[in-house]
Enzyme design. Structure first.
Site, PDB file in Angstrom:
ATOM      1  N   ASP A 187       0.293   5.571   0.405  1.00 46.32           N
ATOM      2  CA  ASP A 187      -0.689   6.546   0.863  1.00 46.32           C
ATOM      3  C   ASP A 187      -0.928   7.641  -0.173  1.00 46.32           C
ATOM      4  O   ASP A 187      -0.195   7.760  -1.160  1.00 46.32           O
ATOM      5  CB  ASP A 187      -0.218   7.194   2.169  1.00 46.32           C
ATOM      6  N   ARG A 240       8.413   7.859   6.193  1.00 48.22           N
ATOM      7  CA  ARG A 240       8.150   9.271   6.473  1.00 48.22           C
ATOM      8  C   ARG A 240       8.497   9.636   7.911  1.00 48.22           C
ATOM      9  O   ARG A 240       8.925  10.767   8.195  1.00 48.22           O
ATOM     10  CB  ARG A 240       6.693   9.584   6.169  1.00 48.22           C
ATOM     11  N   ARG A 252       0.824  -1.197   0.000  1.00 47.65           N
ATOM     12  CA  ARG A 252       0.000   0.000   0.000  1.00 47.65           C
ATOM     13  C   ARG A 252       0.861   1.251   0.000  1.00 47.65           C
ATOM     14  O   ARG A 252       1.864   1.325   0.704  1.00 47.65           O
ATOM     15  CB  ARG A 252      -0.890  -0.018   1.242  1.00 47.65           C
TER      16      ARG A 252
END
Length: 256
Positions: free
Chosen positions: A64, A208, A62
């Protein structure tokens, strides 16, 4: 028959790569998966009106909203024999301009885009300059000077196998927090700082948050060893902020 696609996309206009569900129903927001399944189904079935005839895709992982990809890998099953060059051309004609497919390969039916992956390569890019530039786009701009040597020393503490609980967001569903980081390198190209991270798997928002912790170390002139302290704490409150997704790109996914 099972096929694997290599997909590129710019993530800013989508609510992540995967279709999201709420109370068992898909949320009506654009996703990379939604656009890809619609386009593939249109090519194979001729329409997408019959939801039971829509193909389902499996992504390597996945990403974002705002995260880009150069080498996302996706697999799907069909009984149609597809010709790669024709299929790729027509698929790209249907897909939105910020999504494209670069490869199509027939794979073994045991192949799984997510579970068969052995290595993933992410890159985070930011601007290190006091003044803005009209061509900076969505990239984060850090105004204070960054010391690349100090940054590399901090990142070196993350290589190898560790519990990365300190760098995960609360949305992590997988209970396993142990990841193996093969390499983490930082370099500077003019006023662009580029961080390449290669590992077997990544937790939700992990890259991140690592970047956010790195910038906290630089911004407060903390010793590079602070990264080791954060890592060993296994406590999200000890790490830095989760930075903007803009500038993060899934570069490549490797398989055996």
């Amino acid at each position: 028959m099972r096929y694997a696609l290599k997909v590129q996309y710019i993530g800013k206009n989508y609510s992540g790569s995967q279709i999201q569900f709420e109370n068992g129903k898909p949320i009506q927001e654009p996703t990379i998966q939604g656009e890809l399944e619609k386009a593939i189904s249109t090519l194979i079935f001729g329409d997408t009106e019959n939801k039971n005839r829509q193909l389902k895709t499996i992504f390597s992982g996945r990403t974002d909203k705002g995260v880009n990809a150069l080498g996302q890998v996706v697999h799907f099953d069909t009984d149609k024999d597809l010709v790669a060059s024709n299929f790729i051309y027509h698929l790209n004609e249907i897909l939105p301009k910020d999504i494209s497919v670069t490869e199509l390969k027939k794979v073994d039916e045991r192949f799984h885009a997510q579970k068969s992956a052995t290595r993933r390569h992410y890159r985070f890019e930011l601007i290190n300059r006091r003044c803005k530039n009209a061509f900076d786009g969505d990239l984060m701009r850090v105004k204070y000077p960054l010391d690349i040597d100090r940054m590399q020393k901090a990142l070196d503490y993350l290589t190898g196998e560790h519990d990365f609980s300190s760098f995960k967001s609360s949305g992590t569903l997988n209970p396993s927090k142990v990841c193996f980081m093969e390499s983490i390198k930082v370099r500077k190209n003019d006023d662009h700082v580029i961080i390449d991270i290669v590992g077997n798997r990544f937790l939700y928002n992990m890259v991140r948050t690592i970047v956010g912790t790195l910038l906290e170390i630089e911004g407060h002139n903390l010793p590079p060893e602070h990264m080791k302290t954060v890592l060993e704490a296994c406590d999200r409150t000890k790490a830095g902020m989760t930075v903007s997704p803009y500038g993060l790109t899934l570069i490549d996914v490797k398989y055996k």
